[in-house]
Design a protein around this motif. Structure first.
Motif, PDB file in Angstrom:
ATOM      1  N   LEU A 138      52.107 -57.327  47.147  1.00  0.00           N
ATOM      2  CA  LEU A 138      53.342 -57.256  47.289  1.00  0.00           C
ATOM      3  C   LEU A 138      54.118 -56.361  46.533  1.00  0.00           C
ATOM      4  O   LEU A 138      54.939 -55.666  46.772  1.00  0.00           O
ATOM      5  N   LEU A 162      59.149 -62.665  54.296  1.00  0.00           N
ATOM      6  CA  LEU A 162      58.565 -63.219  53.035  1.00  0.00           C
ATOM      7  C   LEU A 162      58.485 -64.537  52.756  1.00  0.00           C
ATOM      8  O   LEU A 162      59.465 -64.975  52.263  1.00  0.00           O
ATOM      9  N   VAL A 166      57.325 -64.670  46.987  1.00  0.00           N
ATOM     10  CA  VAL A 166      57.767 -64.331  45.973  1.00  0.00           C
ATOM     11  C   VAL A 166      57.714 -65.304  44.747  1.00  0.00           C
ATOM     12  O   VAL A 166      58.031 -65.284  43.492  1.00  0.00           O
ATOM     13  N   VAL A 179      61.929 -57.246  46.055  1.00  0.00           N
ATOM     14  CA  VAL A 179      62.640 -57.410  47.362  1.00  0.00           C
ATOM     15  C   VAL A 179      63.826 -56.326  47.539  1.00  0.00           C
ATOM     16  O   VAL A 179      63.993 -55.856  48.666  1.00  0.00           O
ATOM     17  N   LEU A 194      63.090 -64.837  54.365  1.00  0.00           N
ATOM     18  CA  LEU A 194      62.623 -65.115  53.234  1.00  0.00           C
ATOM     19  C   LEU A 194      62.589 -66.922  52.966  1.00  0.00           C
ATOM     20  O   LEU A 194      63.774 -67.193  53.183  1.00  0.00           O
TER      21      LEU A 194
END
Length: 270
Positions: A138, A162, A166, A179, A194
């Motif tokens: 990522l 995503l 994260v 991001v 996300l």
């Protein structure tokens, strides 16, 4: 296809079956077969600490489906960059998108040898559309975008997906920065989808389950508050209903489901 197959064979040599892994446990909770006894045992122990934990996997997956259908059907998005893909299962991003718009193009990105070993399942596509898979981290934004440009047209809107990825970046500023840098490189009209595991005072069993995982599994997870998850959408137009429990983001039923500790949202870049 041949290149990915060779990479898959090499990836299988790097897979450890003596240690539980989050992607395989997620697969186990979703009813998949790409997991081992060590993953099943850890998944069952986590479920004992937090009986509803398996619902998160389902809620996250259904959130993906609803978000992709909305973006494809209502917003005209035809390109998806799905980073942190996870193990292939039912209703992958390209399958959902291409059902609505057969010409949709999808690039999957993951750096997990477990996912790479099964990547062929992500490379099916309609004749009108296209799918590709990248073995990248990522954080390697330049490399991801350079390779993805072989499939996606970055002069047109892209949906950056995503889901639950994260959480693997412990440092807050690094996570927000990754991001933000990705979204900065995408054109106006692009969207961010996300999701993130949360921590909240009224969900202490979730904290216990994550603590158990971080002591016994890999990779380690980082929880954030709902307010901290909302910060990932700073500078974007956050679509209704905002950052909420994944099963409450535009649910198919009028019945309001009980919250799960996996929150998500969709934001649009002006």
């Amino acid at each position: 296809m041949t290149e990915i197959s060779a990479a898959s064979l090499e990836a299988r040599k790097r897979i450890r079956t003596d240690q539980p892994h989050t992607a395989r446990i997620w697969n186990y909770w979703l009813g998949g077969k790409d997991n081992y006894p060590v993953d099943q045992a850890a998944g069952d122990q986590i479920r004992e600490l937090h009986p509803g934990i398996g619902d998160y996997a389902l809620a996250d997956r259904q959130f993906l489906g609803r978000a992709v259908r909305y973006l494809t059907g209502q917003c005209g998005i035809r390109q998806f960059l799905d980073i942190g893909t996870g193990l292939p299962t039912a209703d992958n991003t390209h399958e959902v998108a291409q059902r609505v718009a057969p010409d949709s193009r999808v690039v999957y990105v993951d750096n997990d040898p477990i996912v790479l070993a099964h990547a062929e399942a992500l490379l099916t596509s309609t004749p009108e559309g296209s799918t590709a898979y990248l073995d990248e981290d990522l954080r390697n934004i330049d490399a991801i975008l350079e390779q993805a440009a072989k499939t996606l047209d970055f002069s047109k809107p892209v949906a950056l997906v995503l889901l639950g990825v994260v959480i693997f970046i412990e440092d807050d500023e690094e996570a927000y920065g990754v991001v933000r840098r990705l979204m900065d490189r995408l054109p106006s009209g692009s969207h961010l989808v996300l999701s993130h595991t949360i921590t909240r005072p009224d969900m202490p069993d979730v904290d216990a389950a994550v603590a158990f995982w971080n002591e016994n599994g890999t990779p380690k997870l980082t929880q954030r508050t709902p307010e901290a998850v909302s910060r990932f959408f700073k500078g974007l137009e956050l679509l209704e209903p905002g950052v909420v429990s994944c099963n409450r983001w535009r649910p198919d039923s009028s019945e309001v489901p009980a919250e799960v500790a996996m929150f998500g949202g969709v934001g649009r870049k002006a």
